[in-house]
Design a protein around this motif. Sequence first.
Motif, PDB file in Angstrom:
ATOM      1  N   VAL A 188      26.492  40.755  22.208  1.00 26.06           N
ATOM      2  CA  VAL A 188      26.266  39.776  23.269  1.00 26.06           C
ATOM      3  C   VAL A 188      26.181  38.388  22.650  1.00 26.06           C
ATOM      4  CG1 VAL A 188      25.152  41.336  24.905  1.00 26.06           C
ATOM      5  CG2 VAL A 188      23.766  40.187  23.175  1.00 26.06           C
ATOM      6  N   ILE A 189      26.612  37.395  23.425  1.00 26.56           N
ATOM      7  CA  ILE A 189      26.535  36.001  23.017  1.00 26.56           C
ATOM      8  C   ILE A 189      25.378  35.384  23.792  1.00 26.56           C
ATOM      9  CG2 ILE A 189      27.805  33.844  22.743  1.00 26.56           C
ATOM     10  CD1 ILE A 189      29.070  36.243  21.324  1.00 26.56           C
ATOM     11  N   VAL A 190      24.373  34.889  23.079  1.00 31.12           N
ATOM     12  CA  VAL A 190      23.141  34.453  23.738  1.00 31.12           C
ATOM     13  C   VAL A 190      22.697  33.079  23.233  1.00 31.12           C
ATOM     14  CG1 VAL A 190      22.324  36.815  24.149  1.00 31.12           C
ATOM     15  CG2 VAL A 190      21.701  35.634  22.027  1.00 31.12           C
ATOM     16  N   ALA A 191      21.944  32.411  24.080  1.00 29.30           N
ATOM     17  CA  ALA A 191      21.328  31.127  23.722  1.00 29.30           C
ATOM     18  C   ALA A 191      20.069  30.970  24.558  1.00 29.30           C
ATOM     19  CB  ALA A 191      22.290  29.975  23.977  1.00 29.30           C
ATOM     20  N   SER A 192      19.202  30.079  24.130  1.00 31.02           N
ATOM     21  CA  SER A 192      17.964  29.841  24.871  1.00 31.02           C
ATOM     22  C   SER A 192      18.238  28.976  26.091  1.00 31.02           C
ATOM     23  CB  SER A 192      16.931  29.152  23.973  1.00 31.02           C
ATOM     24  OG  SER A 192      17.350  27.824  23.690  1.00 31.02           O
ATOM     25  N   PRO A 193      17.401  29.074  27.133  1.00 34.68           N
ATOM     26  CA  PRO A 193      17.555  28.174  28.288  1.00 34.68           C
ATOM     27  C   PRO A 193      17.517  26.706  27.880  1.00 34.68           C
ATOM     28  CG  PRO A 193      16.042  29.962  28.797  1.00 34.68           C
ATOM     29  CD  PRO A 193      16.325  30.060  27.332  1.00 34.68           C
ATOM     30  N   LYS A 238      39.119  40.392  27.146  1.00 32.25           N
ATOM     31  CA  LYS A 238      39.046  40.301  28.605  1.00 32.25           C
ATOM     32  C   LYS A 238      40.439  40.575  29.153  1.00 32.25           C
ATOM     33  CE  LYS A 238      37.723  37.205  32.399  1.00 32.25           C
ATOM     34  NZ  LYS A 238      37.249  35.839  32.759  1.00 32.25           N
ATOM     35  N   GLY A 239      40.575  41.670  29.910  1.00 29.50           N
ATOM     36  CA  GLY A 239      41.887  42.036  30.417  1.00 29.50           C
ATOM     37  C   GLY A 239      42.848  42.295  29.283  1.00 29.50           C
ATOM     38  N   ASN A 240      43.946  41.553  29.268  1.00 26.91           N
ATOM     39  CA  ASN A 240      44.935  41.700  28.194  1.00 26.91           C
ATOM     40  C   ASN A 240      44.729  40.702  27.059  1.00 26.91           C
ATOM     41  OD1 ASN A 240      46.327  43.788  29.547  1.00 26.91           O
ATOM     42  ND2 ASN A 240      47.467  42.299  30.779  1.00 26.91           N
ATOM     43  N   ASP A 241      43.715  39.873  27.184  1.00 20.54           N
ATOM     44  CA  ASP A 241      43.464  38.838  26.181  1.00 20.54           C
ATOM     45  C   ASP A 241      42.459  39.327  25.137  1.00 20.54           C
ATOM     46  OD1 ASP A 241      45.145  37.020  27.452  1.00 20.54           O
ATOM     47  OD2 ASP A 241      43.543  36.311  28.759  1.00 20.54           O
ATOM     48  N   GLU A 242      42.830  39.203  23.879  1.00 20.45           N
ATOM     49  CA  GLU A 242      41.934  39.521  22.770  1.00 20.45           C
ATOM     50  C   GLU A 242      41.992  38.384  21.763  1.00 20.45           C
ATOM     51  OE1 GLU A 242      42.409  43.239  20.866  1.00 20.45           O
ATOM     52  OE2 GLU A 242      42.600  44.388  22.729  1.00 20.45           O
ATOM     53  N   PRO A 301      33.367  42.868  24.425  1.00 19.92           N
ATOM     54  CA  PRO A 301      33.918  44.228  24.499  1.00 19.92           C
ATOM     55  C   PRO A 301      32.893  45.275  24.081  1.00 19.92           C
ATOM     56  CG  PRO A 301      34.608  43.194  22.461  1.00 19.92           C
ATOM     57  CD  PRO A 301      33.813  42.154  23.220  1.00 19.92           C
ATOM     58  N   THR A 302      33.107  46.494  24.553  1.00 18.11           N
ATOM     59  CA  THR A 302      32.328  47.639  24.085  1.00 18.11           C
ATOM     60  C   THR A 302      33.032  48.220  22.859  1.00 18.11           C
ATOM     61  OG1 THR A 302      31.525  48.145  26.304  1.00 18.11           O
ATOM     62  CG2 THR A 302      31.434  49.913  24.686  1.00 18.11           C
TER      63      THR A 302
END
Length: 307
Positions: free
Chosen positions: A167-172, A209-213, A266-267
């Motif tokens: 996951v890509i995360v950041a603080s509020p 995402k979809g066909n984009d990597e 992605p998983t």
Amino acid sequence: MSPIRLDSFDVFAAIVRCGGFRAAALERGVSSSALSQTINALEETLGIRLLNRTTRSVSPTEAGQRLLDRLTPALSDIQLAIAEVDELRDSPSGTLRINAPAPAVDHLLCPLAFDFMETYPVVKIELISDAAVIDIVEHAFDAGVRFGKQLAKDMIAIPLGLPLRYVIVASPDYIGRNGRPLTPHDLVQHDCIRRRFPGGTLVSWRFHKGNDEMDITPEGRLTLSSAHNELQASLAGRGIAHVFDEYAKPHLDAGRLIEVLADWSPTLPSWFLYYPSRRLPSAAMRAFLNHVRTYEWVDHPERQSET
């Protein structure tokens, strides 16, 4: 030629593997002089020098290396035969040593080990966190944990845990000051928290995402070497982090972190627990492998809906 004691060959192999008489003596619980006498007798019987000795190092001669190359499979087969006999009498005991990256230790091996130790109270477990890809046989580990593409062909591997997700995360606070990236390309405008492997390679961030990597090597002022520190930095508002969802989930649930680019994450396949194919597992290792195969992993509801 005088008869040769078979254990002389095992002593010779141990000295080469350990890199010297002193280390081999400590491993075997005997004196260096006893090993030296054994090697002297072996060389005298064979009529050829097997080891080059200096004050600082010991290495095999050409003859010694040729002998070692032929001995190694034979000694392994002897150990297998002894282990098969021990199998008839031994209950799970002794020490299990497992080498694994820190995330696998944190979220997979620790829960497994804690549960396993309840059932097998006489088994000791050493879990060594290590991101480097090593030879587990050379470093005296019973097993290791890595991704499938990192496994040697002579290893037996079983899936460990469930599929993974970064996951890509950041603080509020960070999002409030810098805005929210909407595509991976937007990350070039942000301060990303980078991670460097022990070998020096920077970790790339993969998106799908979809066909984009795409793979992106992030830019940022802060570079760290552990997920715990990356999480600490993102909580402090120092940038955007890329961590396994198990690390971030408590902070996401509490609102201390915000996930971004969720539809691009992605998983990934699960980790694998692997061990040498030429070494018969001990009773303790067999019990642990069975524990891994029957352990019930609990997935996050949000990830179940994605897969």
